[in-house]
Design a protein around this motif. Structure first.
Motif: not given
Length: 393
Positions: A184-193
């Protein structure tokens, strides 16, 4: 407009009155109006426009079914006797799929049924466009979360089937909870751009209209830095689409090979008919669980690979993006929605424990959940076989 991978087609260019006007408003509308007023449409553009007429009704139907079915998945999989690492990941996957479809019906009703996904006739308000922007970013994040949860599911099942000696330690319920949190955390971070590529602007004046029409366009950051836009396309086309599909395909292949090898070993080692029958019952339950999870993975691969490949080519060839990708965006959407809605059907078809739990909860309340199975012997005696498989669904 609602494409899960990108919304770059929402950018627009408005040239002066003596040149061509290209209004690139959404995936299914690329309208070129020349100074002579001629309208040019390709075959794939005509297909996109034809499908757009039914996309709203089709997507709303799929979403309603998908939301209800995923709620049922969550209810069944969270029963006390159903608790297991695999079922915890499946529950997280059901939540991600449900969230993916949660705002889509609102968007589809407004943009495809009440109005239309362009600024030619309707006058879209600022509030609605901010909602559409939130919707797109939200479902992109939730769907990517579902993809990586499916990869996690394949990894856990691979360890259980192929590395059984260490499965109890590596695939515990606590490890499953930690893994879901990391995903969940990694997905949110990867979608930030992706969150900084778009903005809402009034494009009515740019279309030589006296009324406002707000639309989602490329942000100033994206316009000033074309390489940033290309980076986000590569990120979503390759890293977030193709890479998980490749991993899922690889793990599924290993699982199927391992199941075939285990079947051959059982045929060689078990020489008593009664033992073969008893053991094969457990093995068939085990195999059905594995094949059900492989089915979930295959559905993701079939629906995601086309979109990932198209996005990847579009990142390399801008003409392909304009000529092909934006006209099949709605079709890619419906594939993703169908994939998010079909897991309930797979569970019902391939998991006896899921079916029994569902029947007990929603059909009749008197089905006992006996984990012990009575096995009769030829001499008339009976003994109980306790099912110890902890990853059954």
């Amino acid at each position: 407009m609602a494409n899960f991978t990108d919304m770059y087609a929402t950018a627009y260019e408005v040239h002066d009155a003596t040149s061509s006007v290209i209004v690139d408003l959404q995936e299914t509308d690329l309208i070129e109006v020349t100074t002579q007023g001629a309208l040019k449409t390709s075959a794939i553009e005509q297909f996109g426009q034809s499908y757009q007429r039914i996309h709203g009704y089709f997507s709303v139907t799929v979403c309603v079914f998908g939301i209800v079915s995923n709620v049922l998945n969550i209810i069944v999989l969270t029963r006390k006797h159903m608790k297991s690492p695999t079922n915890f990941i499946l529950t997280a996957l059901a939540i991600a799929d449900m969230l993916t479809m949660s705002t889509y019906p609102i968007m589809a009703i407004y943009l495809y049924i009440i109005t239309s996904p362009d600024c030619m006739t309707p006058q879209h308000s600022r509030g609605w466009m901010y909602f559409i922007l939130f919707h797109n970013l939200f479902i992109v994040t939730c769907h990517n979360m579902a993809m990586w949860l499916t990869v996690t599911l394949a990894v856990f099942r691979y360890i259980f089937v192929c590395q059984h000696a260490i499965a109890a330690r590596l695939c515990s319920l606590d490890r499953a909870k930690l893994t879901v949190a990391v995903v969940v955390v990694a997905t949110i971070v990867s979608c930030v751009p992706n969150y900084f590529v778009y903005s809402v602007q009034d494009i009515g004046p740019g279309l030589s209209r006296n009324v406002s029409c707000y639309w989602i366009v490329a942000s100033q950051l994206a316009q000033a830095n074309p390489t940033y836009e290309q980076f986000v396309r590569w990120l979503f086309g390759v890293v977030i689409k193709i890479l998980p599909c490749v991993l899922m395909a690889f793990l599924s292949t290993l699982l199927i090979i391992a199941m075939q090898q285990a079947k051959k070993r059982r045929a060689r080692l078990l020489n008593k008919v009664s033992r073969i029958v008893d053991h094969d019952h457990q093995s068939s339950e085990h195999n059905r669980t594995t094949m059900m999870l492989v089915g979930v993975v295959v559905c993701f691969i079939v629906t995601e690979i086309p979109q990932g490949i198209l996005a990847w080519i579009s990142a390399v060839d801008e003409d392909f993006w304009n000529d092909v990708y934006i006209h099949v965006g709605d079709l890619m959407d419906i594939l993703v929605l169908v994939n998010s809605a079909v897991n309930f059907i797979l569970y019902c078809i391939m998991s006896q424990q899921f079916r029994n739990t569902f029947k007990s909860l929603f059909v009749c309340n008197n089905i006992p959940f006996n984990l012990d199975r009575k096995v009769g012997k030829s001499n008339g005696t009976e003994y109980s076989m306790v099912r110890t498989e902890t990853t059954n669904v």
